[in-house]
Design an enzyme around this catalytic site. Structure first.
Site, PDB file in Angstrom:
ATOM      1  N   THR A   4      -1.303   8.328   2.959  1.00 27.91           N
ATOM      2  CA  THR A   4      -1.207   6.877   2.854  1.00 27.91           C
ATOM      3  C   THR A   4      -1.870   6.258   4.085  1.00 27.91           C
ATOM      4  O   THR A   4      -2.210   6.970   5.034  1.00 27.91           O
ATOM      5  CB  THR A   4       0.263   6.414   2.811  1.00 27.91           C
ATOM      6  OG1 THR A   4       0.831   6.577   4.121  1.00 27.91           O
ATOM      7  CG2 THR A   4       1.071   7.211   1.799  1.00 27.91           C
ATOM      8  N   SER A  29       0.848  -1.190   0.000  1.00 29.14           N
ATOM      9  CA  SER A  29       0.000   0.000   0.000  1.00 29.14           C
ATOM     10  C   SER A  29       0.885   1.242   0.000  1.00 29.14           C
ATOM     11  O   SER A  29       2.116   1.154   0.080  1.00 29.14           O
ATOM     12  CB  SER A  29      -0.918   0.018   1.234  1.00 29.14           C
ATOM     13  OG  SER A  29      -0.153   0.094   2.425  1.00 29.14           O
ATOM     14  N   ASP A  85       9.810 -10.183   6.078  1.00 32.74           N
ATOM     15  CA  ASP A  85       9.864  -9.523   7.373  1.00 32.74           C
ATOM     16  C   ASP A  85      11.240  -8.870   7.460  1.00 32.74           C
ATOM     17  O   ASP A  85      12.253  -9.559   7.594  1.00 32.74           O
ATOM     18  CB  ASP A  85       9.666 -10.538   8.500  1.00 32.74           C
ATOM     19  CG  ASP A  85       9.776  -9.908   9.889  1.00 32.74           C
ATOM     20  OD1 ASP A  85       9.997  -8.680   9.976  1.00 32.74           O
ATOM     21  OD2 ASP A  85       9.653 -10.643  10.888  1.00 32.74           O
ATOM     22  N   TYR A 110      11.244   8.847  15.781  1.00 31.99           N
ATOM     23  CA  TYR A 110      11.027   8.653  14.337  1.00 31.99           C
ATOM     24  C   TYR A 110      12.002   9.519  13.546  1.00 31.99           C
ATOM     25  O   TYR A 110      12.639   9.060  12.589  1.00 31.99           O
ATOM     26  CB  TYR A 110       9.588   8.993  13.972  1.00 31.99           C
ATOM     27  CG  TYR A 110       9.273   8.795  12.516  1.00 31.99           C
ATOM     28  CD1 TYR A 110       9.017   7.523  12.004  1.00 31.99           C
ATOM     29  CD2 TYR A 110       9.228   9.879  11.639  1.00 31.99           C
ATOM     30  CE1 TYR A 110       8.727   7.340  10.658  1.00 31.99           C
ATOM     31  CE2 TYR A 110       8.941   9.703  10.296  1.00 31.99           C
ATOM     32  CZ  TYR A 110       8.693   8.437   9.804  1.00 31.99           C
ATOM     33  OH  TYR A 110       8.406   8.255   8.467  1.00 31.99           O
ATOM     34  N   ARG A 140       2.524  -9.591   5.128  1.00 34.72           N
ATOM     35  CA  ARG A 140       1.346 -10.446   4.992  1.00 34.72           C
ATOM     36  C   ARG A 140       0.933 -10.502   3.534  1.00 34.72           C
ATOM     37  O   ARG A 140       1.256  -9.615   2.747  1.00 34.72           O
ATOM     38  CB  ARG A 140       0.184  -9.910   5.844  1.00 34.72           C
ATOM     39  CG  ARG A 140       0.467  -9.958   7.343  1.00 34.72           C
ATOM     40  CD  ARG A 140      -0.631  -9.273   8.121  1.00 34.72           C
ATOM     41  NE  ARG A 140      -0.601  -7.835   7.933  1.00 34.72           N
ATOM     42  CZ  ARG A 140       0.168  -7.016   8.653  1.00 34.72           C
ATOM     43  NH1 ARG A 140       0.978  -7.498   9.578  1.00 34.72           N
ATOM     44  NH2 ARG A 140       0.144  -5.711   8.437  1.00 34.72           N
TER      45      ARG A 140
END
Length: 280
Positions: free
Chosen positions: A183, A16, A55, A148, A39
């Protein structure tokens, strides 16, 4: 063009957002694209690119992925390190050491793992390009987003240093530094695990401001266009900022006096410079 004659791109976090938009943009530009996701991604059959499981926090998973891409395509011409997660606004003091480690594990060490796994094949080829998705927070501070921002500063420093090491091998490394992008990124944001009442008001103020800006944020296609530009540049730069807010912020950081940038940042985030009263 047959798959055998196409340049091969590997993109992490492609289910995505920026990763998906970038994978589609590169596929339309003629790349054979392998995207990854932790996933199984819905709608894989309708995509222009192939999806593989990954992963980024697992050495074994990274090694298995790279081996599978090499088995299928025989080469990797472009690596786009995009996988990562955000952190909900919180004071640095409110983020535990364990959470700080988890942020760096994915946002920085995930980039390191993929790069280390891919570079040997690029060296053998004598060519390759690595694009790391950073952020404007790689050159700007972010109050209530310190960990972050720290992970994105780390990516910027790593990318520039690595580029100097690899360019004599025909490999170039750049960092892409977008600003706010619309997003699903914030859907899985990490919440601080040690929240304090002292930060509640400012935390809420910053969160509200971010939500306001996100409502009018650019689509991920803008970042994808910048990735393609960096991937195909004859003379690549260390850093690329997408058009719009990111480019304006880069200009201000480079040319405006530090005091002006500092004041503008605090004003935009609605931060009060008056000291809070001491509690007893």
């Amino acid at each position: 063009m047959s798959n055998n004659n196409k340049r091969v791109a590997l993109i992490t976090g492609a289910s995505s957002g920026i990763g998906e938009a970038t994978a589609e943009r590169l596929a339309k530009a003629g790349y054979r694209v392998f995207g990854t996701s932790r996933r199984a991604a819905p709608g894989a059959g309708q995509r222009l690119f192939e999806m593989l499981p990954l992963d980024v926090n697992s050495d074994d998973s990274v090694e298995a992925l790279v081996q599978e891409v090499m088995r299928r395509a025989g080469r990797i011409d472009l690596l786009v390190n995009n996988a990562g997660f955000g952190v909900a606004p919180a004071g640095a003091e409110e983020v535990s050491i364990e959470q700080a480690k988890s942020i760096f594990e994915t946002n920085f060490f995930g980039v390191l793992r993929l790069t280390r796994a891919v570079v040997p094949y690029m060296r053998q080829q004598g060519s390759g390009r690595i694009l790391n998705i950073g952020s404007v927070l790689g050159f700007l501070p972010m109050p209530y987003g310190a960990l972050y921002a720290a992970s994105k500063h780390a990516i910027a420093g790593y990318s520039e240093s690595l580029d100097h090491e690899l360019r004599t091998r025909g490999i170039r490394v750049s960092v892409i530094e977008p600003a706010y992008t619309k997003t699903p990124f914030d859907a899985n944001m990490l919440e601080a695990d040690a929240k304090l009442d002292e930060y509640h008001a400012n935390r809420a103020t910053v969160n509200k401001r971010i939500q306001e800006v996100m409502a009018n944020a650019q689509p991920p296609s803008v970042v994808a266009d910048t990735v393609l530009k960096a991937a195909t540049a004859a003379h690549p730069k260390h850093r690329y900022t997408p058009e719009g807010l990111a480019s304006r912020l880069r200009f201000l950081r480079r040319f405006a006096p530090a005091g002006i940038v500092d004041a503008a940042l605090r004003k935009d985030l609605r931060l009060d410079d008056n000291p809070a009263p001491h509690s007893r």
